[in-house]
Design an enzyme around this catalytic site. Structure first.
Site, PDB file in Angstrom:
ATOM      1  N   CYS A 188       0.870  -1.182   0.000  1.00  0.00           N
ATOM      2  CA  CYS A 188       0.000   0.000   0.000  1.00  0.00           C
ATOM      3  C   CYS A 188       0.905   1.229   0.000  1.00  0.00           C
ATOM      4  O   CYS A 188       2.085   1.127  -0.368  1.00  0.00           O
ATOM      5  CB  CYS A 188      -0.970  -0.021   1.185  1.00  0.00           C
ATOM      6  SG  CYS A 188      -0.184  -0.010   2.814  1.00  0.00           S
ATOM      7  N   ASN A 226       2.375   1.464   4.325  1.00  0.00           N
ATOM      8  CA  ASN A 226       2.677   0.184   4.994  1.00  0.00           C
ATOM      9  C   ASN A 226       2.426   0.260   6.502  1.00  0.00           C
ATOM     10  O   ASN A 226       3.122  -0.350   7.301  1.00  0.00           O
ATOM     11  CB  ASN A 226       4.119  -0.267   4.706  1.00  0.00           C
ATOM     12  CG  ASN A 226       4.434  -1.720   5.114  1.00  0.00           C
ATOM     13  OD1 ASN A 226       5.546  -2.019   5.521  1.00  0.00           O
ATOM     14  ND2 ASN A 226       3.482  -2.609   5.019  1.00  0.00           N
ATOM     15  N   CYS A 235      -1.264   0.705   7.391  1.00  0.00           N
ATOM     16  CA  CYS A 235      -2.699   0.406   7.555  1.00  0.00           C
ATOM     17  C   CYS A 235      -3.112  -0.822   6.736  1.00  0.00           C
ATOM     18  O   CYS A 235      -3.268  -1.916   7.264  1.00  0.00           O
ATOM     19  CB  CYS A 235      -3.560   1.609   7.151  1.00  0.00           C
ATOM     20  SG  CYS A 235      -3.396   3.026   8.262  1.00  0.00           S
ATOM     21  N   ARG A 236      -3.287  -0.640   5.424  1.00  0.00           N
ATOM     22  CA  ARG A 236      -3.891  -1.709   4.615  1.00  0.00           C
ATOM     23  C   ARG A 236      -2.984  -2.921   4.425  1.00  0.00           C
ATOM     24  O   ARG A 236      -3.417  -4.059   4.650  1.00  0.00           O
ATOM     25  CB  ARG A 236      -4.302  -1.148   3.242  1.00  0.00           C
ATOM     26  CG  ARG A 236      -5.428  -0.146   3.325  1.00  0.00           C
ATOM     27  CD  ARG A 236      -5.563   0.662   2.055  1.00  0.00           C
ATOM     28  NE  ARG A 236      -4.418   1.542   1.846  1.00  0.00           N
ATOM     29  CZ  ARG A 236      -4.212   2.278   0.762  1.00  0.00           C
ATOM     30  NH1 ARG A 236      -5.084   2.213  -0.235  1.00  0.00           N
ATOM     31  NH2 ARG A 236      -3.160   3.060   0.671  1.00  0.00           N
ATOM     32  N   SER A 237      -1.732  -2.694   3.981  1.00  0.00           N
ATOM     33  CA  SER A 237      -0.914  -3.875   3.646  1.00  0.00           C
ATOM     34  C   SER A 237      -0.470  -4.698   4.867  1.00  0.00           C
ATOM     35  O   SER A 237      -0.466  -5.932   4.779  1.00  0.00           O
ATOM     36  CB  SER A 237       0.273  -3.507   2.749  1.00  0.00           C
ATOM     37  OG  SER A 237       1.155  -2.625   3.373  1.00  0.00           O
ATOM     38  N   ASP A 243      -8.047   3.882   1.252  1.00  0.00           N
ATOM     39  CA  ASP A 243      -7.077   4.267   2.275  1.00  0.00           C
ATOM     40  C   ASP A 243      -7.841   4.743   3.516  1.00  0.00           C
ATOM     41  O   ASP A 243      -8.542   5.752   3.452  1.00  0.00           O
ATOM     42  CB  ASP A 243      -6.210   5.397   1.697  1.00  0.00           C
ATOM     43  CG  ASP A 243      -5.089   5.778   2.627  1.00  0.00           C
ATOM     44  OD1 ASP A 243      -5.120   5.359   3.805  1.00  0.00           O
ATOM     45  OD2 ASP A 243      -4.190   6.498   2.172  1.00  0.00           O
TER      46      ASP A 243
END
Ligand code: 4NP
Length: 163
Positions: free
Chosen positions: A15, A18, A20-22, A132
């Site tokens: 993401c 690195n 939050c999402r990934s 995001d």
């Protein structure tokens, strides 16, 4: 004769930051891999296209939302590099900007074939990217986890079918 250990199939989630999402995708995917007893066949990591958060744990809001669902996130942020295209079999982008940035970073045309969109593994959710959550309210983190749980489950099944 000493048999060489079989190389594990390696997945990298990417993401922007690195944090939050990934790392959430990595934690969920690793949980599924462990549940299925496939740790010796499949491994995961995550990275960001932006390196400004390097060394940091995931955002506290994401860690709390993930822990509520049973995922402990302990990854430390790092920036993706061209070498990752040699090391990993599959590189999963969270949104279109991550996808474009990875396409530019890929060291060869062949390497671009390793890049896939996380949303391409969604079946029930009709959305083409993982939003995001950084500037969203707490609901955003729950939505991201819903999307990642479905996407990671389908991704795992697709990889397992190939091994
Ligand atoms: P992520 O979220 O890409 O899901 O880790 C973000 C984290 C930090 C920033 C942007 C997005 N940031 O601009 O610092």
């Amino acid at each position: 004769m000493i048999m060489e250990a079989e190389k594990r199939y390696k997945v990298l989630f990417v993401c922007l930051g690195n944090i939050c999402r990934s790392p959430a995708a990595q934690g969920i995917f690793e949980h599924i891999v462990r549940e299925n007893g496939m740790q010796d066949r499949i491994e995961a990591d995550s990275a960001g296209t932006y390196g400004g958060h390097r060394g940091e744990l995931p955002d506290r809001r994401m860690r709390n939302a993930a822990m509520y669902r049973g995922y402990g996130l302990t990854h430390r942020s790092r920036q993706v590099s061209g070498l990752d295209f040699l090391d990993f079999d599959l590189i999963i982008a969270m949104d279109d900007q991550n996808y474009e940035d990875l396409m530019h970073l890929a060291p060869s045309v062949e390497a671009t074939h390793k890049i896939k969109r996380m949303a391409s593994y969604l079946t029930t959710h009709k959305i083409t990217y993982i939003p995001d959550p950084y500037y969203m309210g707490l609901d955003g983190f729950g939505l991201v986890l819903d999307l990642l749980e479905e996407g990671c489950g389908n991704l795992f099944n697709a990889i397992k079918a190939e091994l």
